[in-house]
Write an enzyme that holds these catalytic residues in place. Structure first.
Site, PDB file in Angstrom:
ATOM      1  N   ASP A  92       0.871  -1.185   0.000  1.00 13.61           N
ATOM      2  CA  ASP A  92       0.000   0.000   0.000  1.00 13.61           C
ATOM      3  C   ASP A  92       0.897   1.221   0.000  1.00 13.61           C
ATOM      4  O   ASP A  92       1.925   1.239   0.680  1.00 13.61           O
ATOM      5  CB  ASP A  92      -0.898  -0.015   1.254  1.00 13.61           C
ATOM      6  CG  ASP A  92      -2.102   0.916   1.098  1.00 13.61           C
ATOM      7  OD1 ASP A  92      -3.239   0.424   1.240  1.00 13.61           O
ATOM      8  OD2 ASP A  92      -1.903   2.129   0.825  1.00 13.61           O
ATOM      9  N   ASP A 141      -2.783  -3.107  -2.806  1.00 12.01           N
ATOM     10  CA  ASP A 141      -3.609  -1.905  -2.955  1.00 12.01           C
ATOM     11  C   ASP A 141      -3.743  -1.576  -4.444  1.00 12.01           C
ATOM     12  O   ASP A 141      -2.785  -1.699  -5.214  1.00 12.01           O
ATOM     13  CB  ASP A 141      -2.906  -0.752  -2.212  1.00 12.01           C
ATOM     14  CG  ASP A 141      -3.703   0.545  -2.272  1.00 12.01           C
ATOM     15  OD1 ASP A 141      -4.944   0.472  -2.364  1.00 12.01           O
ATOM     16  OD2 ASP A 141      -3.067   1.613  -2.212  1.00 12.01           O
ATOM     17  N   MET A 179      -5.081   1.538  -5.731  1.00 14.64           N
ATOM     18  CA  MET A 179      -4.776   2.946  -6.016  1.00 14.64           C
ATOM     19  C   MET A 179      -3.399   3.320  -5.498  1.00 14.64           C
ATOM     20  O   MET A 179      -3.222   3.582  -4.314  1.00 14.64           O
ATOM     21  CB  MET A 179      -5.823   3.851  -5.350  1.00 14.64           C
ATOM     22  CG  MET A 179      -7.247   3.559  -5.780  1.00 14.64           C
ATOM     23  SD  MET A 179      -7.546   4.079  -7.464  1.00 14.64           S
ATOM     24  CE  MET A 179      -7.807   5.832  -7.175  1.00 14.64           C
ATOM     25  N   ASP A 191      20.301 -63.527 -20.154  1.00 15.75           N
ATOM     26  CA  ASP A 191      20.907 -62.763 -21.242  1.00 15.75           C
ATOM     27  C   ASP A 191      20.560 -63.435 -22.567  1.00 15.75           C
ATOM     28  O   ASP A 191      20.797 -64.629 -22.758  1.00 15.75           O
ATOM     29  CB  ASP A 191      22.437 -62.718 -21.034  1.00 15.75           C
ATOM     30  CG  ASP A 191      23.099 -61.745 -21.978  1.00 15.75           C
ATOM     31  OD1 ASP A 191      23.289 -60.575 -21.575  1.00 15.75           O
ATOM     32  OD2 ASP A 191      23.417 -62.141 -23.115  1.00 15.75           O
ATOM     33  N   ASP A 245      14.655 -54.285 -31.050  1.00 14.93           N
ATOM     34  CA  ASP A 245      13.721 -53.772 -30.042  1.00 14.93           C
ATOM     35  C   ASP A 245      12.476 -54.649 -29.936  1.00 14.93           C
ATOM     36  O   ASP A 245      11.962 -54.912 -28.849  1.00 14.93           O
ATOM     37  CB  ASP A 245      13.302 -52.332 -30.384  1.00 14.93           C
ATOM     38  CG  ASP A 245      14.435 -51.341 -30.131  1.00 14.93           C
ATOM     39  OD1 ASP A 245      15.463 -51.767 -29.554  1.00 14.93           O
ATOM     40  OD2 ASP A 245      14.291 -50.161 -30.505  1.00 14.93           O
ATOM     41  N   GLU A 271      20.610 -56.376 -23.456  1.00 13.74           N
ATOM     42  CA  GLU A 271      19.749 -57.550 -23.600  1.00 13.74           C
ATOM     43  C   GLU A 271      19.783 -58.407 -22.336  1.00 13.74           C
ATOM     44  O   GLU A 271      19.546 -59.600 -22.373  1.00 13.74           O
ATOM     45  CB  GLU A 271      20.158 -58.355 -24.834  1.00 13.74           C
ATOM     46  CG  GLU A 271      21.562 -58.978 -24.778  1.00 13.74           C
ATOM     47  CD  GLU A 271      22.685 -58.073 -25.266  1.00 13.74           C
ATOM     48  OE1 GLU A 271      22.538 -56.824 -25.218  1.00 13.74           O
ATOM     49  OE2 GLU A 271      23.740 -58.602 -25.682  1.00 13.74           O
TER      50      GLU A 271
HETATM   51 MG   LIG Z   1      -3.474   3.615  -2.193  1.00 16.47          MG
END
Ligand SMILES: [Mg+2]
Length: 454
Positions: free
Chosen positions: A9, A53, A55, A326, A343, A369
């Site tokens: 403020d 605030d 203002m 493995d 894969d 693997e």
């Molecule tokens: Mg003020």
């Protein structure tokens, strides 16, 4: 709830007054007397809430708020705008600047503390999500992603007065899907059905809207659902009770369509942001323990589970055994058919591996693997049977590649049972030595480690 609040403020007397009231409630307070200073303090002190605030000379509250919400280091901090005038245009302007709430001067304590507690609860949830997200495997969420309202946003409006629900529905963002509920008993089911915002009219005399809010908050399926309550302006007590029950925001009657729209949008955006954090979190957790190619556990995860099982076995619990498998000549498969085929074989191998295991066995891709199975409660004999079952299911039928090519695959497996007090490295080394024996003896076979105490 202890929290740090930044009071902004331009009049020092206002700052001191608010500071004293907040400190009396054991809040930690920091202050600023200009927008510029507020931004600096917010960055440095990371308060949990800002009372701002409107203002102020030079940089007013709207601009300060917009800047705070634009800065990734402060945008998560809730901002409550403090206005001298309670004008519709001011509130909408504030909401557009990203304000989370408003208080009108002179500020009454009951309303202020209810609002503050409500926003602090929300921030605590988001902070926890942000913290877990930042410490999980997924890297940060970009703050630039737009969490906006779209056609998947679902709003449920509850009031026994159909004219009211129609009016509120008309104020909702056009993209959102809106469901009007006039029968309070149907409200819970509607809220559970993937709603993103619940708007509850608390002004009706013929049903208890607060009770509905409490039920929504206590139901696990709707605990995270934002609630916006509509109250009479003179009913401060209802508004405070609603906020303390976990209602996220309040709009006063008569409802201003523009304000309701802006507040609904804020709630929907926040919900989307929290949902996104949660889903990233789930993915992050998943990624941290899962091998992405095969969906099996990863090395880090299996190591910690193996340690637990070995500790328990050493303390007189059930035995624990380990398979180290493995795939034979895997390099040749890759070289002949390509990495994609490789894969595919790893994935197919993983599913054959899982098929032969007991529910409490844990399988992981250890690297390349190489695979590990931890068998809690299993002694050597049981582990060898499981290993042989895996070996024969792999060798028993050819693996099929995406283009239909058939590839014969075999696996070699070493089996070991943990000795009392043995270290993980030692157990893995003995399984590996058994595996080496299996490879040298012609592959496609199971070998047991010497389990006599060293
Ligand atoms: Mg003020």
């Amino acid at each position: 709830m202890s929290a740090r609040i930044l009071v902004v403020d331009d009049q020092a007397s206002n700052v001191r007054l608010l500071e004293a009231r907040l400190q009396a409630e054991y809040f930690d307070v920091c202050t600023a007397t200009s927008g510029e200073q507020a931004i600096t303090v917010a960055r440095a002190e990371q308060p949990d809430l800002i009372l701002l605030d409107v203002m102020m000379p030079v940089m007013d509250g709207y601009e300060t708020c917009a800047r705070l919400k634009d800065d990734p280091s402060t945008r998560h901090i809730p901002v409550v705008m403090v206005t001298a005038l309670d004008q519709r245009e001011d509130r909408i302007r504030g909401l557009e600047a990203g304000a989370d709430d408003f208080l009108t001067k002179p500020i009454d304590d009951v309303t202020m503390f209810a609002r503050v507690r409500s926003l602090l609860r929300l921030k605590a949830v988001l902070d926890e999500l942000r913290f877990r997200e930042s410490s999980s495997a997924m890297s940060g969420l970009s703050g630039d992603v737009h969490d906006d309202v779209d056609s998947t946003s679902r709003v449920v409006i509850v009031s026994t007065d159909p004219r009211s629900t129609a009016r509120y529905a008309a104020a909702m963002p056009v993209q959102a899907r809106v469901l009007e509920v006039h029968e309070p008993s149907a409200a819970i089911a509607a809220a559970r059905d993937a709603a993103d915002l619940l708007i509850v009219d608390l002004t009706a005399n013929d049903y208890d809207g607060l009770r509905l809010c409490a039920r929504v908050r206590s139901d696990a399926a709707t605990r995270q659902l934002p609630i916006l309550a509509i109250v009479r302006p003179d009913d401060v007590q209802d508004a405070v009770r609603a906020l303390d029950l976990g209602v996220n925001d309040i709009v006063h009657r008569p409802v201003d369509a523009g304000e309701l729209a802006a507040r609904a949008r804020t709630q929907l955006r926040r919900k989307r942001y929290a949902d996104r954090l949660r889903s990233h979190l789930d993915e992050g957790m998943e990624l941290a323990v899962t091998d992405t190619l095969t969906g099996l556990h990863n090395r880090r995860y299996i190591s910690s589970r193996l340690r637990q099982a070995m500790d328990s076995a050493s303390n007189g619990g059930a035995p624990v055994s380990l398979l180290l498998a493995d795939i034979d000549h895997f390099k040749t498969i890759n070289d002949t058919h390509g990495h994609e085929a490789g894969d595919q074989v790893l994935r197919d191998f993983s599913s054959r591996l899982l098929t032969g295991l007991r529910a409490l066995d844990l399988a992981a891709r250890f690297g390349g693997e190489e695979f590990v199975v931890v068998m809690p409660g299993a002694g050597m004999a049981e582990a060898e049977i499981a290993a042989e079952r895996l070996r024969s299911s792999v060798a028993g039928s050819d693996f099929k590649l995406g283009d239909g090519t058939k590839v014969p695959v075999t696996v070699s497996i070493g089996v070991a049972q943990a000795r009392r007090g043995e270290a993980i490295d030692s157990l893995l080394r003995r399984a590996d030595e058994a595996l080496y024996v299996a490879k040298n003896a012609g592959r496609n076979q199971v070998q047991a480690a010497d389990n006599a105490a060293a």
